[in-house]
Structures are given as structure tokens and as C-alpha cells.
Design a protein around this motif. Structure first.
Motif, PDB file in Angstrom:
ATOM      1  N   TRP A   1       0.849  -1.182   0.000  1.00 45.72           N
ATOM      2  CA  TRP A   1       0.000   0.000   0.000  1.00 45.72           C
ATOM      3  C   TRP A   1       0.891   1.240   0.000  1.00 45.72           C
ATOM      4  O   TRP A   1       1.735   1.402   0.880  1.00 45.72           O
ATOM      5  CB  TRP A   1      -0.897   0.003   1.225  1.00 45.72           C
TER       6      TRP A   1
ATOM      7  N   PHE B   1      -3.380   0.550  -3.388  1.00 39.12           N
ATOM      8  CA  PHE B   1      -2.734  -0.752  -3.473  1.00 39.12           C
ATOM      9  C   PHE B   1      -1.929  -0.817  -4.762  1.00 39.12           C
ATOM     10  O   PHE B   1      -2.453  -0.560  -5.842  1.00 39.12           O
ATOM     11  CB  PHE B   1      -3.793  -1.848  -3.464  1.00 39.12           C
TER      12      PHE B   1
ATOM     13  N   VAL C   1       0.796  -1.274   6.653  1.00 38.76           N
ATOM     14  CA  VAL C   1      -0.550  -0.716   6.488  1.00 38.76           C
ATOM     15  C   VAL C   1      -0.804   0.181   7.692  1.00 38.76           C
ATOM     16  O   VAL C   1      -0.607  -0.244   8.823  1.00 38.76           O
ATOM     17  CB  VAL C   1      -1.634  -1.816   6.488  1.00 38.76           C
TER      18      VAL C   1
END
Lengths: 103, 728
Positions: free
Chosen positions: B225, B230, B264
Motif C-alpha cells: 500500500w 494498493f 498498512v
């Protein structure tokens, strides 16, 4: 006095036909109606024979006439038998009253 | 160091040998067959032939499954170190999307870790099935019980034998379903039905985290990410969910380093994935914060508590962490979370066990506590110690539960401690086996619990894999162990010693049944001697259990050695180990001693409250009000939210829908009117006209030939005249 020609025969045939037709249309008696049919057939016969004699010639007209007479005889036999059966059944030969097959 | 690691890891993972065998599918599918037979024909069989027909089916399939499992275990144990038996049944999932493809076969695999689980599940499972034929003999829907038990065996075996995270998850869901079905076995009673629902819903919360973890893992394998979007890695390998493929991939240093760098929300993906999986495990294995369902699950029949809520299903979380050891080993944070939650749960649940008055509730909290021990084991990197405790716990806790089942059956379903006491003489076999399991769980030297628990305690003390100091974990566990000894001794004293407090009438008819005592004896014996498979080196053993499992956890240990390369504490020695062991034994004996002091004579809850202080007793007796807390701050707000949603649905959504429906109704009414007046009018008019015309015309057809002749004649004349006039 003019000799008897084709026209005379044809007029006579026409008169016979009309009488036959009127007879056919107006008589109440079934026998009378048959007589009318007989008249019409004979009117036709007269025409055929007249044409045969005074028109094209040949034997065909006569043959037709004889055939029609035979046919008329046969027809009369069958028709009279029917009339008899109707009379047995309905005790009348009035064609206006024989109406049980209607509706 | 980096280079040596690469060299060290690669040969290990390549040494895996797989052998395709054709019989593995029978192990889970035979119980499924039994479940199917009993679910469809069981009611009829029970009515026509009697209950023996039902349990003959159920027991024979489990027995056959156990035999085949034992053969598989034999083959693995005698084969190469990293031998894995596999059987691929069919291609389960296969899809391509944007150049990525995911292939998940429906495959079973048996390696050494699975062997241990297979042994526990099939062997203990079979014994509990045998016990059930006695315990459940008075139940009317006997077939339903065995159908669900067999279905559970199927799901549990799929869980332990599944070759991919996805198949494991299928079994994971399956055992949850069976747990729900069996807890709510007496569904006519509302509180028991509710207990089943609670178990199911709480498990679902954990399962959701599991699914998210799985999805996150899949994504992290092929991309990362960046700036909230993404991005697929260039040249990424196809994602996989199969354990061995995953392990192999992580063993590859390039992939591992790339994988470790992914984040993330600023959290490393691997940590997040592991914690999500662990959150799933807290649901299934009843850890803080999702442990609340397990004590309520005691509403189910006692064999169910023994099988599902002590020996097998609740250990699924521990198995999962051990199975994914290579993943957890990559994240110190995740390891810390697992170990810390385990330790806190172990202590927390042990204290609740103090004052419970229901014999099964005491055992339930004890299970929660022992599961905490196991999580500490796998959390500090002592995977085999955790698994060993899983196995020994399956023996002694199943024995304890079945023992309590025997008591409850003898007392006609009285399970409050105030109705017991003095049962030593009436139920001697139950007493001796219960006692054997109790000394095992308390950790008296020589018993199975001693070896497995001490291994965990020592490894917890001696670890540098967690961010929390090992000493703290060890201290918590030691206190928990003391509490365990305390509440278990209290339970034994209140149940079997003192004067009988049950009805005279009940006691006269109380007896033991052979079908129930035989499993008890087997499990009791295993509780005592089961630990000898893993006698630590310091006591002259060679810890065969750990060596047996070593190959499975090799890569996990390899990654962990990042941290402990330089680690050499003074206690990392035999002296230290023996010292710790002595302390553990001392605290256990201390716990037993205190319990003996206090509970030599019966003490009712009121007397206990007086002795320990009203306030303390009240808090612990009410389980720290956690259930009430959840009810007030989680369940109620959720219900309010759903009510609000329902109202919104009712007035806003339904309003719009109804409005459009009304509009449609009006529109169609207008349309209908137009249709009726104009279209139908025209059609009817034509029809009416035709009818009227026909009515008139039919008069002409009189049936009188002479009329027709007249008409024809007149017609011909008219025609003649017409021709004459027109044609001249």
C-alpha cells in the motif's frame, strides 16, 4: 306464317321454365313442387333438343335429352318415396310444415 | 549473519518430502458419513432398533477414522524428518484476476504437528464418544447428539489436516457450528439456547478478524500500500494459502525482506496479519477479550464440554499459531501480544475459578486459564512446549470433565458443589481418576501436567522473543499455577471429601457405569504418564516430544534466533532450570496446602465471602462483572444501533419503497381505466355489432327451400335487368 324456328322453341322453353320455377316456389304440396321440377327439366330438354335439331346438329343433344328423361324418372321415383315417407311420418305433404330439422 | 541465515534456512525447507497417499480423506470423511447417516436415518433407527444402532454407527466411524489416523501417524513417525503425507482431492478454488491467480486445492496434509493433533482428536474423541453412550443414554434425541458429535469430528479433523489456511478456516467454522449445535442441545431451555447463540456470535467476531487477516496476507504477498493505494509488486509471485508454499516463500530472504517492509497504517503487515489471526484464536480458544462464551458453553451436555470445550476445539487457536510459527516468528510484536494475552488470561481466569459453585464452571475457567498457558508457550517461541501442554491438557481436562459428567449423571443432573461432598466412597473410580487429573493439572512432579507446564514456565522465563520481559511472564504464570493448584484442590475437597450433602435418596441410587468409567481410567492413566514423552534433558530425559516436533518448527525457530543469537543468561543452564522447576513445584504445593487448610471442612459461598472479604468475593464470584460490562457497553449499544437501523429501515427505506409502490398503483389505475374505456370499448363494440348483425341476418335462413328458390329467381331477374341496363 313464319316457320317454326329456334326462337320459338327457346321462348317456349323459357315460358315452361318460368312456370316451373313459379310452381316450385309457390306450391305448398310436395307433389306440386315435384311437378315444378319436372317442368323445369322438360324446359331444359326442349332447349337441348331444339339446339340439337336447329343449332349445331349432331346426336349429342338427343343423347342428353334421353339421359335427362331417365334422370327425371329416377329422381321422381326417389322423390315420391321421400314424400311418402314424409307423409307417413308427418301425416302431411305440406313442405312448409315439415320443419323439424330446422334449428 | 544474513548470509549464514539464508544458507541455513534454505536447505531445511527444501528437505521437505511429500508423499501422496490415497487414504487420508477417510480420516475426516468417515465421521462425516456417520454424521450423515445419523442425521438422516438416526431418528428412524432409534425408534425401530433402539439406541445401540445409533451409537454403533457413530462409534464405528470414529474408531475406523482413529485407526486410519494411527496408521498415518505411524507412517510419518517412521518416515523422514520432514515427511508430509498429502492427498489432494480436487482443485477447490482457482481464479485469475488482473494477471494474478490463486489456486487452492482441497488437500489434506499430515506432518508431525498434525500427527499430535490427530492423536489427540481421534483418540480422546473416541473415548468421549464411548463415555457419551453412557452419559446420554436417557436422552430422547440420542441420534441428534451423535450426529452432531460426528460432524464435529469431521470439522475438527478438517481443521487439523487442512493443507491451506482456507481449508483450516473451513474446519474452524465447522467446529464453531458444531459447538453451537451441541451447546444448544437442550434447546427447549431458553438459557441453554442462548448460551449456544452467545458462543456462536462471539466466535463470529473472532472469525471475522481471521478472514480479514487472511485477505491481508494474500494482498501483502503480491503488493503493498502506497499513499493509500494498493500497488502490485512487479514480478510478484502468485499468492498462496498453502502452509508449505507459504513457508517456503518466507524462507526466501528476498521475499521475506520485502514482506517485512510492507506496512498498512504504519503497522507492519506481518504484525497485523498475525494479530488478526490471533484475534480469531481468542474467539475460538477463549482468551481475553473473547473468552466469555466458554463458561456459558457449559450448558451443553458434559461430554460436549469435554470434547469440544476442553480437549479439541478450544485448542484450535494454539494449533493455528503453532502451524503458522514461521509467520509469528517474524513479528516480535505479535509474539508479545500472544504471550501477554495468554499470561493475563491464565491468571485472570484462574482467579475466577476460586469461588465458582458450579463444578463445570470451575473446570471451564480452568480451561480458559490452561489455554492461556499454551498461548504463552507458543507466544514465547516454545511451540512444541505449547503443543505438548495442549496434548497433556487434553488428557487431564477431558478426564476432569468426564469425571464431572460421571458425578452429574450419578446425582441426576445436580451440578452445584453444595449438593456434593463425600462422593469418594460412592464413586470410587471417578474419584481416583479425578484425583489423578487434578494432580496432573496442579503440576505435581512426575505427572503429565508437570512436564508440559514446567517446560512453558521455563521457556517463558528464558525467552527474549517477546518485548515483555520473560521474568514478568514467568511470574504471572507461576502465580496462575499456584491458583490452579488451589482451585482444583478446593474442587476435589468440596466434591469428594467431607460429609455427603446430596439427598439421601439420590445417593442410594448413585452408581458408576462401565461405559463411563473405562474412558475415565484410560484418560486418568494418560494424565499421569502422558508427560513421559517429553521429559526434559535436565531430568535425564531426552525430550523426545520436542525433538519429534523440531522439524515442523524449524523455520520458526530460525527466524526467532535473530533475537536470541547473543542470548546467554545465567539461568540458561541446568541449574537455573532446576531452580525454576523447584519454585514451580513449591507454589503448586503451596496452593494445595492453602486449599487443604481452608476447605478441609465444607464452606458455603457465604462462609467463603466472610473468609476472603465480602468485596473481593463479590467481584470474583461475579467474574469481575465482565459479562455485565459487555452487556452494557457492547451488546446494548449494538442492539440500540440495530434498533435504530431497523427504524431507519422501517420509516425511511420502507417509506420510499412504499411511496413508489403507491405511485405505481395510481399510475396503473389510470392505465387500467384507459384500457377499460377505450380499448375494451372498441373491441366490445365490434363484438356487439357483429352479434346484432348476426341476429338479424340469421332470420333470412329460414330452411324453406321455396323461399330460397324465390330469392334465387328474383335475384336472377334482378341480375338480368342489371346486365341489360348496364351492358345496354
Amino acid at each position: 306464317m313464319t316457320p317454326v324456328g329456334l326462337t320459338h322453341y327457346l321462348v317456349l322453353g323459357a315460358i315452361l321454365f318460368v312456370f316451373g320455377l313459379i310452381n316450385l316456389a309457390t306450391r305448398k304440396n310436395a307433389i306440386g313442387v315435384l311437378l315444378g321440377v319436372e317442368l323445369i327439366l322438360n324446359a331444359a330438354n326442349l332447349n337441348i333438343v331444339a339446339f340439337s335439331r336447329l343449332g349445331i346438329g349432331g346426336i349429342e343433344g338427343n343423347v342428353f335429352a334421353v339421359t335427362v328423361i331417365a334422370l327425371a324418372a329416377a329422381e321422381t321415383v326417389v322423390a315420391l318415396a321421400i314424400v311418402l315417407a314424409i307423409f307417413h311420418h308427418y301425416r302431411t305433404v305440406d313442405v312448409g310444415k315439415v320443419s323439424s330439422m330446422r334449428d | 549473519m544474513e548470509a549464514t541465515l539464508q544458507e541455513a534456512v534454505h536447505p531445511l525447507t527444501e528437505a521437505v518430502t511429500t508423499r501422496e497417499v490415497p487414504y487420508l480423506y477417510l480420516v475426516p470423511f468417515l465421521p462425516l458419513l456417520g454424521a450423515f447417516l445419523n442425521a438422516t436415518l438416526g431418528a428412524q433407527l432409534q425408534k425401530r432398533l433402539g439406541k445401540w444402532a445409533v451409537h454403533t454407527i457413530a462409534l464405528s466411524v470414529v474408531f475406523a477414522s482413529m485407526c486410519i489416523a494411527f496408521y498415518a501417524i505411524y507412517e510419518v513417525a517412521t518416515g523422514e524428518e520432514r515427511l508430509v503425507l498429502t492427498q489432494t482431492l480436487w482443485q477447490w478454488i482457482g481464479f485469475n484476476w488482473k494477471g494474478l491467480s490463486l489456486q487452492v486445492p482441497f488437500a489434506f496434509a499430515v506432518d508431525r504437528l498434525t500427527c499430535v493433533m490427530l492423536f489427540v482428536v481421534t483418540f480422546v474423541g473416541f473415548l468421549i464418544h464411548v463415555f457419551s453412550t453412557g452419559y446420554m443414554q436417557d436422552e430422547k434425541p440420542y441420534w441428534r447428539f451423535f450426529a452432531w458429535m460426528n460432524l464435529f469430528m469431521f470439522a475438527m479433523l478438517v481443521l487439523v489436516m487442512g493443507d491451506s489456511i482456507l481449508l483450516m478456516f473451513m474446519g474452524w467454522e465447522g467446529v464453531g457450528l458444531c459447538s453451537y449445535l451441541l451447546i444448544s442441545y437442550y434447546y427447549e431451555e431458553i438459557d441453554k439456547a442462548q448460551a449456544g447463540m452467545k458462543a456462536f456470535v462471539v466466535n463470529r467476531i473472532g472469525d471475522f478478524a481471521f478472514i480479514v487477516g487472511m485477505a491481508l496476507l494474500l494482498w501483502a504477498m503480491v503488493g503493498s500500500w502506497q499513499d493509500g493505494r494498493f500497488v502490485q509488486d512487479s514480478g510478484a509471485l502468485m499468492p498462496t494459502l498453502q502452509f508449505r508454499a507459504l513457508e517456503e516463500r518466507i524462507a526466501n530472504p528476498d521475499f521475506r525482506n520485502a514482506f517485512l517492509s510492507k506496512e498498512v497504517f504504519g503497522i507492519p503487515v506481518v504484525t497485523l496479519v498475525c494479530i488478526l489471526f490471533f484475534f480469531g484464536a481468542t474467539g475460538k480458544s477463549a482468551q481475553i477479550p473473547l473468552y466469555v462464551w466458554l463458561p456459558d458453553a457449559m450448558a451443553g451436555p458434559t461430554p460436549v464440554s469435554a470434547l469440544i470445550h476442553a480437549a479439541t476445539m478450544v485448542t484450535a487457536g494454539v494449533y493455528m499459531v503453532a502451524r503458522l510459527n514461521f509467520l509469528y516468528a517474524l513479528s516480535q510484536t505479535a509474539m508479545t501480544v500472544v504471550a501477554t494475552v495468554g499470561a493475563i488470561t491464565a491468571l485472570f481466569a484462574a482467579t475466577i475459578g476460586f469461588f465458582q459453585t458450579d463444578i463445570k464452571k470451575v473446570l471451564a475457567y480452568s480451561t480458559v486459564s490452561q489455554l492461556g498457558f499454551m498461548f504463552v508457550g507458543v507466544g514465547v517461541g516454545a511451540f512444541s512446549a505449547g503443543i505438548m501442554h495442549l496434548m497433556t491438557h487434553a488428557f487431564f481436562k477431558a478426564c476432569l470433565f468426564l469425571g464431572s459428567g460421571s458425578i452429574i449423571y450419578a446425582l441426576h443432573h445436580h451440578q452445584d458443589l453444595k449438593d456434593m461432598g463425600g462422593l469418594r466412597r460412592i464413586l470410587p473410580l471417578t474419584f481416583w481418576t479425578f484425583l489423578a487429573a487434578t494432580v496432573a493439572i496442579a503440576g505435581i512432579p512426575g505427572t503429565s501436567g508437570f512436564f508440559s507446564k514446567d517446560e512453558i514456565l521455563w521457556r517463558a522465563f528464558d525467552n527474549e522473543n517477546t518485548l515483555v520481559s520473560g521474568v514478568v511472564l514467568w511470574a504471572i504464570l507461576a502465580v496462575a499455577a499456584m491458583f490452579t493448584a488451589f482451585y482444583m484442590t478446593r474442587l476435589v475437597l468440596l466434591t469428594f471429601f467431607g460429609e455427603p450433602r446430596a439427598d439421601e435418596h439420590l445417593l442410594q441410587h448413585a452408581k458408576e457405569y462401565k461405559r463411563m468409567t473405562i474412558p475415565l481410567i484410560v484418560l486418568g492413566a494418560l494424565s499421569i504418564v502422558g508427560g513421559f514423552v517429553g521429559v526434559p534433558e535436565v531430568l535425564g530425559g531426552e525430550n523426545r516430544f520436542e525433538h519429534f516436533l523440531e522439524p515442523v518448527f524449524a523455520s520458526g525457530q530460525q527466524f526467532l534466533s535473530f533475537a536470541s543469537e547473543e542470548h546467554a543468561s545465567i539461568l540458561h543452564s541446568h541449574t537455573g532450570e532446576i531452580l525454576l522447576m523447584a519454585i514451580a513445584v513449591c507454589v503448586a504445593v503451596l496452593g494445595i496446602f492453602f486449599a487443604w487448610k481452608i476447605y478441609r471442612t465444607y464452606r458455603s459461598p457465604e462462609q467463603e465471602a466472610e473468609l476472603f472479604g465480602q468485596k473481593l468475593h463479590r467481584i470474583i464470584y461475579n467474574k469481575y462483572f465482565v459479562d455485565e460490562f459487555y452487556l452494557a457497553y457492547v451488546v446494548r449499544p449494538f442492539l440500540w444501533l440495530s434498533k435504530a437501523c431497523a427504524l431507519f429501515d422501517k420509516y425511511v427505506i420502507d417509506g420510499v419503497v412504499n411511496l413508489s409502490a403507491e405511485a405505481t398503483k395510481i399510475l396503473s389505475w389510470i392505465d387500467g381505466a384507459i384500457d377499460k374505456v377505450f380499448v375494451d370499448g372498441t373491441v366490445n363494440l365490434m363484438a356487439q355489432g357483429t352479434i346484432a348483425l348476426g341476429q338479424r341476418v340469421r332470420k333470412v335462413q329460414t330452411g324453406q327451400i321455396q323461399f330460397y328458390v324465390t330469392v334465387i329467381g328474383v335475384g336472377i331477374i334482378c341480375l338480368g335487368v342489371l346486365i341489360y341496363v348496364v351492358a345496354g
